[in-house]
Design a protein around this motif. Sequence first.
Motif, mmCIF file in Angstrom:
data_model
loop_
_atom_site.group_PDB
_atom_site.id
_atom_site.type_symbol
_atom_site.label_atom_id
_atom_site.label_comp_id
_atom_site.label_asym_id
_atom_site.label_seq_id
_atom_site.Cartn_x
_atom_site.Cartn_y
_atom_site.Cartn_z
ATOM 1 N N TRP A 55 0.803 -1.219 0.000
ATOM 2 C CA TRP A 55 0.000 0.000 0.000
ATOM 3 C C TRP A 55 0.839 1.274 0.000
ATOM 4 C CZ3 TRP A 55 -5.008 -0.951 -0.779
ATOM 5 C CH2 TRP A 55 -5.491 -2.205 -0.439
ATOM 6 N N ALA A 56 2.056 1.237 -0.500
ATOM 7 C CA ALA A 56 2.975 2.384 -0.424
ATOM 8 C C ALA A 56 2.369 3.652 -1.022
ATOM 9 C CB ALA A 56 4.298 2.059 -1.098
ATOM 10 N N LYS A 57 1.756 3.537 -2.184
ATOM 11 C CA LYS A 57 1.206 4.719 -2.862
ATOM 12 C C LYS A 57 0.090 5.350 -2.030
ATOM 13 C CE LYS A 57 -0.852 6.247 -7.182
ATOM 14 N NZ LYS A 57 -1.404 5.849 -8.470
ATOM 15 N N GLN A 58 -0.838 4.543 -1.541
ATOM 16 C CA GLN A 58 -1.956 5.067 -0.766
ATOM 17 C C GLN A 58 -1.489 5.615 0.590
ATOM 18 O OE1 GLN A 58 -1.780 2.168 -2.317
ATOM 19 N NE2 GLN A 58 -3.713 1.639 -3.319
ATOM 20 N N LEU A 59 -0.528 4.924 1.223
ATOM 21 C CA LEU A 59 -0.062 5.345 2.547
ATOM 22 C C LEU A 59 0.800 6.599 2.492
ATOM 23 C CD1 LEU A 59 0.779 1.918 4.208
ATOM 24 C CD2 LEU A 59 -1.177 3.399 4.650
ATOM 25 N N SER A 60 1.342 6.918 1.313
ATOM 26 C CA SER A 60 2.164 8.125 1.201
ATOM 27 C C SER A 60 1.341 9.388 1.428
ATOM 28 C CB SER A 60 2.866 8.178 -0.156
ATOM 29 O OG SER A 60 1.918 8.342 -1.191
ATOM 30 N N ALA A 61 0.031 9.304 1.253
ATOM 31 C CA ALA A 61 -0.842 10.455 1.458
ATOM 32 C C ALA A 61 -1.486 10.464 2.848
ATOM 33 C CB ALA A 61 -1.936 10.458 0.387
ATOM 34 N N VAL A 62 -1.029 9.571 3.727
ATOM 35 C CA VAL A 62 -1.608 9.458 5.072
ATOM 36 C C VAL A 62 -0.551 9.806 6.108
ATOM 37 C CG1 VAL A 62 -2.701 7.891 6.726
ATOM 38 C CG2 VAL A 62 -3.176 7.641 4.290
ATOM 39 N N GLU A 63 -0.934 10.616 7.082
ATOM 40 C CA GLU A 63 -0.048 10.903 8.209
ATOM 41 C C GLU A 63 -0.437 9.999 9.368
ATOM 42 O OE1 GLU A 63 -0.024 14.981 9.357
ATOM 43 O OE2 GLU A 63 0.810 15.652 7.453
ATOM 44 N N PHE A 64 0.550 9.556 10.116
ATOM 45 C CA PHE A 64 0.309 8.710 11.285
ATOM 46 C C PHE A 64 0.748 9.461 12.529
ATOM 47 C CE2 PHE A 64 0.335 5.862 7.764
ATOM 48 C CZ PHE A 64 -0.627 4.914 8.077
ATOM 49 N N ALA A 65 -0.082 9.378 13.565
ATOM 50 C CA ALA A 65 0.209 10.085 14.814
ATOM 51 C C ALA A 65 -0.133 9.194 15.996
ATOM 52 C CB ALA A 65 -0.591 11.379 14.879
ATOM 53 N N VAL A 66 0.458 9.525 17.132
ATOM 54 C CA VAL A 66 0.174 8.822 18.384
ATOM 55 C C VAL A 66 -0.302 9.847 19.395
ATOM 56 C CG1 VAL A 66 1.184 7.510 20.287
ATOM 57 C CG2 VAL A 66 1.877 7.019 17.936
ATOM 58 N N GLU A 67 -1.397 9.539 20.069
ATOM 59 C CA GLU A 67 -1.879 10.351 21.178
ATOM 60 C C GLU A 67 -1.954 9.460 22.405
ATOM 61 O OE1 GLU A 67 -5.556 12.322 20.221
ATOM 62 O OE2 GLU A 67 -4.638 13.475 18.600
ATOM 63 N N GLU A 68 -1.845 10.060 23.571
ATOM 64 C CA GLU A 68 -1.867 9.299 24.816
ATOM 65 C C GLU A 68 -3.200 8.583 25.012
ATOM 66 O OE1 GLU A 68 0.650 8.928 27.334
ATOM 67 O OE2 GLU A 68 1.749 9.567 25.558
ATOM 68 N N VAL A 69 -4.303 9.327 24.946
ATOM 69 C CA VAL A 69 -5.639 8.785 25.199
ATOM 70 C C VAL A 69 -6.614 9.393 24.209
ATOM 71 C CG1 VAL A 69 -5.266 8.342 27.661
ATOM 72 C CG2 VAL A 69 -6.111 10.559 26.940
ATOM 73 N N PRO A 70 -7.760 8.744 24.012
ATOM 74 C CA PRO A 70 -8.768 9.326 23.125
ATOM 75 C C PRO A 70 -9.345 10.601 23.732
ATOM 76 C CG PRO A 70 -9.321 7.058 23.728
ATOM 77 C CD PRO A 70 -8.148 7.450 24.529
ATOM 78 N N PRO A 71 -9.790 11.533 22.898
ATOM 79 C CA PRO A 71 -10.455 12.722 23.431
ATOM 80 C C PRO A 71 -11.753 12.329 24.145
ATOM 81 C CG PRO A 71 -10.358 12.800 21.026
ATOM 82 C CD PRO A 71 -9.684 11.552 21.455
ATOM 83 N N ILE A 72 -12.167 13.135 25.072
ATOM 84 C CA ILE A 72 -13.336 12.831 25.896
ATOM 85 C C ILE A 72 -14.598 12.633 25.055
ATOM 86 C CG2 ILE A 72 -14.026 15.211 26.377
ATOM 87 C CD1 ILE A 72 -13.876 12.497 29.019
ATOM 88 N N ASN A 73 -14.697 13.327 23.924
ATOM 89 C CA ASN A 73 -15.907 13.188 23.092
ATOM 90 C C ASN A 73 -16.012 11.822 22.424
ATOM 91 O OD1 ASN A 73 -13.890 13.544 21.227
ATOM 92 N ND2 ASN A 73 -14.943 15.159 20.083
ATOM 93 N N GLU A 74 -14.908 11.053 22.392
ATOM 94 C CA GLU A 74 -14.967 9.701 21.833
ATOM 95 C C GLU A 74 -15.353 8.660 22.868
ATOM 96 O OE1 GLU A 74 -11.777 8.265 19.441
ATOM 97 O OE2 GLU A 74 -11.391 10.236 18.585
ATOM 98 N N LEU A 75 -15.392 9.057 24.127
ATOM 99 C CA LEU A 75 -15.661 8.093 25.185
ATOM 100 C C LEU A 75 -17.130 8.025 25.568
ATOM 101 C CD1 LEU A 75 -12.617 8.776 27.500
ATOM 102 C CD2 LEU A 75 -12.891 6.987 25.796
ATOM 103 N N GLY A 76 -17.926 8.972 25.182
ATOM 104 C CA GLY A 76 -19.343 8.964 25.553
ATOM 105 C C GLY A 76 -19.510 9.211 27.036
ATOM 106 N N ASP A 77 -20.389 8.455 27.684
ATOM 107 C CA ASP A 77 -20.646 8.606 29.118
ATOM 108 C C ASP A 77 -19.725 7.705 29.921
ATOM 109 O OD1 ASP A 77 -22.641 10.454 28.785
ATOM 110 O OD2 ASP A 77 -24.229 8.961 28.683
#
Length: 151
Positions: A55-77
């Motif tokens: 997938w080299a061609k497709q992945l060249s247009a994608v950035e990859f990042a690492v975050e510690e935890v998901p944002p609160i809005n992704e956790l729901g209640d």
Amino acid sequence: MSPAPGRPRSPRRRDRHGRGLRGPLAPSHVPIAKARSERFDDLVLDAVDRLKPRWAKQLSAVEFAVEEVPPINELGDGPGLLTGEPIPFGRAEPASGNRPAVVIIYRRPLESRARDRDHLGAMVHEAVVEQVAGLFGLSPESVDPGFDDHD
């Protein structure tokens, strides 16, 4: 103050001058010298590298990042306690305007569920494959043919 003659010198129990270690504990090129977050970043990069032959061609247009935890809005209640939804391991955001597509992997949820470093590497790979598959609109098995074998 030196000990009395003939008396053995006792090991120092504390750092009297507040200096701590005077140099690195290990050389910078050995794995132990890396912080946990740096080792996790390496696992994400390894997972991406495993997908590049196909997938080299497709992945060249994608950035990859690492975050510690998901944002609160992704956790729901709460973190999955009330909603029954598991805590996400990552998310993918499609490209829009000048912003490229982004795959974000969450470090803490993966580390907390991994039994050991090998298991963590497998879980990171699965999370990357799932997010890339979602971004491309494909099944994880079509992105990584050995995806089912990782369990």
